[in-house]
Design a protein around this motif. Structure first.
Motif, PDB file in Angstrom:
ATOM      1  N   LEU A  68     -11.773 -29.322 -52.609  1.00  0.00           N
ATOM      2  CA  LEU A  68     -10.969 -28.729 -51.546  1.00  0.00           C
ATOM      3  C   LEU A  68      -9.558 -28.417 -52.045  1.00  0.00           C
ATOM      4  O   LEU A  68      -9.033 -27.317 -51.828  1.00  0.00           O
ATOM      5  N   ALA A  69      -8.949 -29.351 -52.739  1.00  0.00           N
ATOM      6  CA  ALA A  69      -7.605 -29.131 -53.285  1.00  0.00           C
ATOM      7  C   ALA A  69      -7.616 -28.004 -54.303  1.00  0.00           C
ATOM      8  O   ALA A  69      -6.712 -27.164 -54.326  1.00  0.00           O
ATOM      9  N   SER A  70      -8.638 -27.952 -55.135  1.00  0.00           N
ATOM     10  CA  SER A  70      -8.737 -26.899 -56.137  1.00  0.00           C
ATOM     11  C   SER A  70      -8.903 -25.528 -55.484  1.00  0.00           C
ATOM     12  O   SER A  70      -8.264 -24.552 -55.882  1.00  0.00           O
ATOM     13  N   ASP A  71      -9.763 -25.451 -54.474  1.00  0.00           N
ATOM     14  CA  ASP A  71     -10.020 -24.175 -53.797  1.00  0.00           C
ATOM     15  C   ASP A  71      -8.785 -23.629 -53.088  1.00  0.00           C
ATOM     16  O   ASP A  71      -8.620 -22.418 -52.963  1.00  0.00           O
ATOM     17  N   TYR A  72      -7.918 -24.516 -52.595  1.00  0.00           N
ATOM     18  CA  TYR A  72      -6.765 -24.086 -51.804  1.00  0.00           C
ATOM     19  C   TYR A  72      -5.428 -24.355 -52.483  1.00  0.00           C
ATOM     20  O   TYR A  72      -4.387 -24.333 -51.840  1.00  0.00           O
ATOM     21  N   ARG A  73      -5.458 -24.579 -53.792  1.00  0.00           N
ATOM     22  CA  ARG A  73      -4.227 -24.927 -54.516  1.00  0.00           C
ATOM     23  C   ARG A  73      -3.136 -23.872 -54.322  1.00  0.00           C
ATOM     24  O   ARG A  73      -1.970 -24.196 -54.143  1.00  0.00           O
ATOM     25  N   ASP A  74      -3.489 -22.594 -54.361  1.00  0.00           N
ATOM     26  CA  ASP A  74      -2.478 -21.538 -54.255  1.00  0.00           C
ATOM     27  C   ASP A  74      -1.998 -21.316 -52.824  1.00  0.00           C
ATOM     28  O   ASP A  74      -0.875 -20.876 -52.609  1.00  0.00           O
ATOM     29  N   GLU A  75      -2.846 -21.608 -51.833  1.00  0.00           N
ATOM     30  CA  GLU A  75      -2.483 -21.345 -50.442  1.00  0.00           C
ATOM     31  C   GLU A  75      -1.859 -22.538 -49.728  1.00  0.00           C
ATOM     32  O   GLU A  75      -1.126 -22.375 -48.761  1.00  0.00           O
ATOM     33  N   ALA A  76      -2.152 -23.742 -50.177  1.00  0.00           N
ATOM     34  CA  ALA A  76      -1.723 -24.946 -49.461  1.00  0.00           C
ATOM     35  C   ALA A  76      -0.355 -25.423 -49.933  1.00  0.00           C
ATOM     36  O   ALA A  76       0.089 -25.109 -51.038  1.00  0.00           O
ATOM     37  N   ASP A  77       0.290 -26.184 -49.090  1.00  0.00           N
ATOM     38  CA  ASP A  77       1.552 -26.829 -49.443  1.00  0.00           C
ATOM     39  C   ASP A  77       1.277 -28.322 -49.582  1.00  0.00           C
ATOM     40  O   ASP A  77       1.300 -29.051 -48.605  1.00  0.00           O
ATOM     41  N   PHE A  78       0.945 -28.734 -50.790  1.00  0.00           N
ATOM     42  CA  PHE A  78       0.648 -30.142 -51.038  1.00  0.00           C
ATOM     43  C   PHE A  78       1.961 -30.910 -51.091  1.00  0.00           C
ATOM     44  O   PHE A  78       2.778 -30.703 -51.975  1.00  0.00           O
ATOM     45  N   TRP A  79       2.167 -31.824 -50.157  1.00  0.00           N
ATOM     46  CA  TRP A  79       3.451 -32.523 -50.043  1.00  0.00           C
ATOM     47  C   TRP A  79       3.415 -33.946 -50.584  1.00  0.00           C
ATOM     48  O   TRP A  79       4.435 -34.598 -50.707  1.00  0.00           O
ATOM     49  N   MET A  80       2.226 -34.442 -50.950  1.00  0.00           N
ATOM     50  CA  MET A  80       2.123 -35.795 -51.490  1.00  0.00           C
ATOM     51  C   MET A  80       0.968 -35.856 -52.468  1.00  0.00           C
ATOM     52  O   MET A  80      -0.067 -35.225 -52.263  1.00  0.00           O
ATOM     53  N   GLY A  81       1.137 -36.600 -53.534  1.00  0.00           N
ATOM     54  CA  GLY A  81       0.055 -36.785 -54.497  1.00  0.00           C
ATOM     55  C   GLY A  81       0.370 -37.943 -55.416  1.00  0.00           C
ATOM     56  O   GLY A  81       1.532 -38.304 -55.620  1.00  0.00           O
ATOM     57  N   GLY A  82      -0.666 -38.519 -55.977  1.00  0.00           N
ATOM     58  CA  GLY A  82      -0.489 -39.632 -56.896  1.00  0.00           C
ATOM     59  C   GLY A  82      -1.208 -39.378 -58.203  1.00  0.00           C
ATOM     60  O   GLY A  82      -2.098 -38.534 -58.281  1.00  0.00           O
TER      61      GLY A  82
END
Length: 88
Positions: free
Chosen positions: A32-46
């Motif tokens: 899911l993260a890979s498919d939407y990497r360009d469109e999403a605003d990922f605000w947290m990750g580890g």
């Protein structure tokens, strides 16, 4: 606290209370993260076990994968080990 060897107990308990069937689901968060990497605003990750100056940590902010200093460390690091879902 809810404990059960079947891991279905909490869903059954809540479902009876709200009078509906509640079932657990699984989805592939990495895909899911890979498919939407360009469109999403990922605000947290580890990340952990990353080579280089930052070996592990948690990042917060706007679009963390695009950050020039830490984005690649978060995206390219190994994912935490996952425990297989118990069979019911």
């Amino acid at each position: 606290m809810v404990e059960s060897s079947k891991h279905q107990f909490a869903f059954d308990l809540i479902g009876r209370h709200v009078e509906t069937l509640i079932e657990p689901i699984q989805f592939n968060l990495d895909a899911l993260a890979s498919d939407y990497r360009d469109e999403a605003d990922f605000w947290m990750g580890g990340f952990y076990d990353h080579d280089g100056n930052a070996s592990n940590g948690v990042t917060y902010g706007d679009d963390i994968f695009s950050d020039p200093e830490i984005g690649d460390a978060v995206w390219d690091s190994p994912r935490p080990p996952r425990h297989p879902r118990p069979q019911s």
